[in-house]
Design a protein around this motif. Structure first.
Motif, short mmCIF file in Angstrom:
data_model
loop_
_atom_site.label_atom_id
_atom_site.label_comp_id
_atom_site.label_asym_id
_atom_site.label_seq_id
_atom_site.Cartn_x
_atom_site.Cartn_y
_atom_site.Cartn_z
N TYR A 177 0.84 -1.20 0.00
CA TYR A 177 0.00 0.00 0.00
C TYR A 177 0.88 1.25 0.00
O TYR A 177 2.03 1.24 0.47
N HIS A 178 0.32 2.31 -0.53
CA HIS A 178 1.06 3.59 -0.52
C HIS A 178 1.34 4.01 0.93
O HIS A 178 0.41 4.11 1.74
N PRO A 179 2.60 4.27 1.25
CA PRO A 179 2.94 4.74 2.61
C PRO A 179 2.63 6.23 2.74
O PRO A 179 3.54 7.08 2.77
N THR A 180 1.38 6.56 2.83
CA THR A 180 0.99 7.98 2.86
C THR A 180 1.58 8.70 4.08
O THR A 180 1.81 9.91 4.03
N PHE A 181 1.83 7.97 5.17
CA PHE A 181 2.45 8.60 6.33
C PHE A 181 3.84 9.10 5.95
O PHE A 181 4.28 10.18 6.40
N LEU A 182 4.55 8.31 5.13
CA LEU A 182 5.90 8.68 4.72
C LEU A 182 5.88 9.86 3.75
O LEU A 182 6.71 10.77 3.85
N TYR A 183 4.93 9.87 2.83
CA TYR A 183 4.81 10.99 1.91
C TYR A 183 4.61 12.30 2.67
O TYR A 183 5.26 13.31 2.39
N GLU A 184 3.68 12.26 3.62
CA GLU A 184 3.39 13.48 4.36
C GLU A 184 4.53 13.88 5.28
O GLU A 184 4.82 15.06 5.46
N SER A 185 5.20 12.88 5.87
CA SER A 185 6.33 13.19 6.75
C SER A 185 7.44 13.90 5.98
O SER A 185 7.99 14.91 6.44
N ILE A 186 7.77 13.37 4.80
CA ILE A 186 8.83 13.99 3.99
C ILE A 186 8.42 15.40 3.58
O ILE A 186 9.22 16.34 3.64
N TRP A 187 7.17 15.55 3.15
CA TRP A 187 6.70 16.87 2.72
C TRP A 187 6.74 17.88 3.87
O TRP A 187 7.16 19.02 3.69
N ASP A 188 6.30 17.46 5.05
CA ASP A 188 6.26 18.38 6.19
C ASP A 188 7.66 18.84 6.58
O ASP A 188 7.87 20.02 6.91
N ILE A 189 8.62 17.94 6.56
CA ILE A 189 9.99 18.32 6.93
C ILE A 189 10.58 19.26 5.89
O ILE A 189 11.23 20.26 6.23
N LEU A 190 10.35 18.97 4.60
CA LEU A 190 10.81 19.89 3.55
C LEU A 190 10.12 21.24 3.68
O LEU A 190 10.76 22.29 3.48
N LEU A 191 8.85 21.23 4.02
CA LEU A 191 8.11 22.48 4.21
C LEU A 191 8.69 23.29 5.36
O LEU A 191 8.82 24.52 5.28
N GLY A 192 9.08 22.60 6.43
CA GLY A 192 9.67 23.30 7.57
C GLY A 192 10.95 24.02 7.19
O GLY A 192 11.16 25.20 7.54
N PHE A 193 11.81 23.35 6.45
CA PHE A 193 13.05 23.99 6.00
C PHE A 193 12.77 25.13 5.03
O PHE A 193 13.44 26.17 5.07
N ALA A 194 11.78 24.95 4.16
CA ALA A 194 11.43 26.01 3.22
C ALA A 194 10.92 27.26 3.95
O ALA A 194 11.25 28.39 3.59
N LEU A 195 10.14 27.05 5.00
CA LEU A 195 9.63 28.18 5.77
C LEU A 195 10.76 28.91 6.47
O LEU A 195 10.77 30.15 6.56
N LEU A 196 11.74 28.18 6.98
CA LEU A 196 12.90 28.82 7.61
C LEU A 196 13.65 29.67 6.61
O LEU A 196 14.06 30.80 6.91
N PHE A 197 13.83 29.15 5.41
CA PHE A 197 14.57 29.88 4.38
C PHE A 197 13.80 31.12 3.92
O PHE A 197 14.34 32.22 3.86
N VAL A 198 12.53 30.93 3.59
CA VAL A 198 11.72 32.05 3.08
C VAL A 198 11.53 33.11 4.16
O VAL A 198 11.62 34.31 3.88
N GLY A 199 11.29 32.68 5.39
CA GLY A 199 11.11 33.64 6.47
C GLY A 199 12.33 34.49 6.70
O GLY A 199 12.24 35.70 6.96
N ARG A 200 13.51 33.88 6.58
CA ARG A 200 14.75 34.63 6.77
C ARG A 200 15.07 35.50 5.56
O ARG A 200 15.56 36.62 5.70
N ARG A 201 14.79 34.99 4.38
CA ARG A 201 15.12 35.72 3.15
C ARG A 201 14.19 36.89 2.91
O ARG A 201 14.63 37.99 2.53
N LEU A 202 12.90 36.69 3.11
CA LEU A 202 11.91 37.73 2.82
C LEU A 202 11.44 38.49 4.04
O LEU A 202 10.69 39.46 3.91
N ASN A 203 11.86 38.04 5.23
CA ASN A 203 11.48 38.72 6.47
C ASN A 203 9.97 38.90 6.57
O ASN A 203 9.46 40.00 6.78
N LEU A 204 9.24 37.80 6.39
CA LEU A 204 7.78 37.86 6.41
C LEU A 204 7.27 38.09 7.82
O LEU A 204 7.74 37.48 8.77
#
Length: 404
Positions: A177-204
């Protein structure tokens, strides 16, 4: 049989004596710890007080757990209630068996943060932007609890990373079966790093970074939710509307709302309070006070009583105090007047010595009063002696007076 697959854990609970240690709970706790640690660092970097996030996390987590469970029970009510219920109603309270809706957790957890922020006088938007990356990381870690519980998996697949599910948890032998828990886990961690980068770069600011978190999460959740086959809203099937599951519709609404907020606040200006006005004040004393034992207090307490008293004694030539204007005044010809004999070094030295003896001996109020009286007598005697000396033609004082 596929050549590769992801096995599921054989168990999700261990016992320490009679105390159960559940992997699902450990994943959630670890996610909370990471979120609080990261958010605390980010808050202090913005100028906030140390420990603020830790304090706010307490009501946020409590409210979040309640909200997450409520959302699960409301959307899956037929699992616990009704004629087709597969679990007793009281198990709706068994949070450790799994079943937390992220939408309810974020919503009611946000209420807990708002209450704490209002009590402290902090900006809710500043807190939201600060904790947004931490929430994403916490979700990515917490999703591994679904793996231990063998729940929330996707449809059958032949991909090499397909997930094995036991028959007791709804799986079929030889089916992955599709490991949907793994898909979401990977996406959430990548999203966390993206938010750190964008927040620092754009000072949102003003909640815009949190809006990006909501948009980013719901974007992925929409298609991941489409892969899942767990019966959300029903007992043996998922409730759908226009071909979409409940959580997909929720993702659409929140995604649009986040984008609208992000656009609407693009030109927003103002001050976000990250520390209450009283945060910088010394709690030991109010403004203008000095610490006990400071040099200011020491200097004030070391002023001789005799000097203060002598300054209030009227001068013989016009009533000016010994330390007042009479001492600095000049005669008509511009020359400075002679030093008042009443303030001779001998008289004042005797008064200071008497006052110092009283303070050194730890005398009370009565002794201090006697010392003050003695100082007055010394000053008065000095004045009388000076006046008599001026009357004598051969005196030193008389010669100086005649010279002027």
């Amino acid at each position: 049989m596929p050549l590769a697959s992801i096995p599921s854990p054989s168990q999700g609970v261990w016992y320490l004596g009679i105390i159960p240690i559940r992997a699902y709970a450990l994943c959630i706790v670890l996610g909370v710890i990471v979120a609080v640690w990261l958010s605390e660092r980010r808050w202090r970097a913005r100028g906030g007080q140390k420990g603020t996030i830790i304090d706010i996390a307490v009501p946020a987590v409590i409210f979040g757990l309640i909200g997450g469970r409520l959302y699960h029970v409301i959307t899956d009510w037929q699992t616990y209630f009704g004629s087709r219920a597969i679990k007793p109603a009281y198990k709706a309270l068994f949070i450790w068996e799994g079943g937390l809706g992220i939408w309810g957790a974020i919503a009611l957890g946000g209420v807990g943060v708002w209450l704490a922020a209002r009590r402290r006088g902090l900006s809710m938007t500043a807190l939201a932007d600060t904790i947004a990356p931490g929430i994403a990381f916490a979700q990515g870690i917490g999703r591994w609890g679904n793996w231990f519980n063998q729940e929330l998996y996707g449809s059958p697949t032949t991909l090499p990373w397909g997930l094995e599910i036991d028959v007791d948890h709804g799986g079929e032998p030889g089916v992955l079966y599709h490991p949907t828990f793994l898909y979401e886990s990977i996406w959430d961690i990548l999203l966390g790093f993206a938010l750190l980068f964008v927040g620092r770069r754009l000072n949102l600011r003003y909640g815009r970074l949190f809006a990006l978190y909501v948009a980013g999460y719901t974007f992925a959740r929409f298609w991941i939710e489409g892969l899942r086959i767990d019966p959300v809203g029903g007992v043996d099937h998922a409730v759908t509307f226009l071909g979409l599951r409940i959580n997909q519709w929720t993702s659409i609404v929140l995604f649009i709302g986040a984008l609208v907020y992000f656009w609407a606040t693009r030109n927003k200006e103002g001050v976000e309070v990250v520390a209450p006005p009283s945060a910088d004040a010394d709690p030991a004393h109010g403004t203008g006070q000095s610490d006990p034992g400071s040099t200011d207090d020491t200097r004030a307490s070391d002023t001789p009583d005799s000097e203060a008293l002598a300054s209030d004694v009227p001068a013989a030539d016009g009533g000016a105090g010994a330390s007042g204007e009479g001492r600095s005044a000049t005669d008509g010809d511009g020359a400075a007047p002679d030093a008042d004999p009443a303030h001779s070094a001998a008289g004042l030295a005797d008064a200071r010595e008497a006052a110092a003896d009283d303070r050194g001996a730890g005398s009370g109020t009565d002794d201090a009063a006697v010392t003050a009286d003695a100082a007055v007598v010394v000053v008065a005697d000095s004045r009388e002696g000076a006046e008599e000396a001026e009357k004598e033609p051969g005196s030193h004082a008389g010669k100086e007076t005649n010279t002027r």
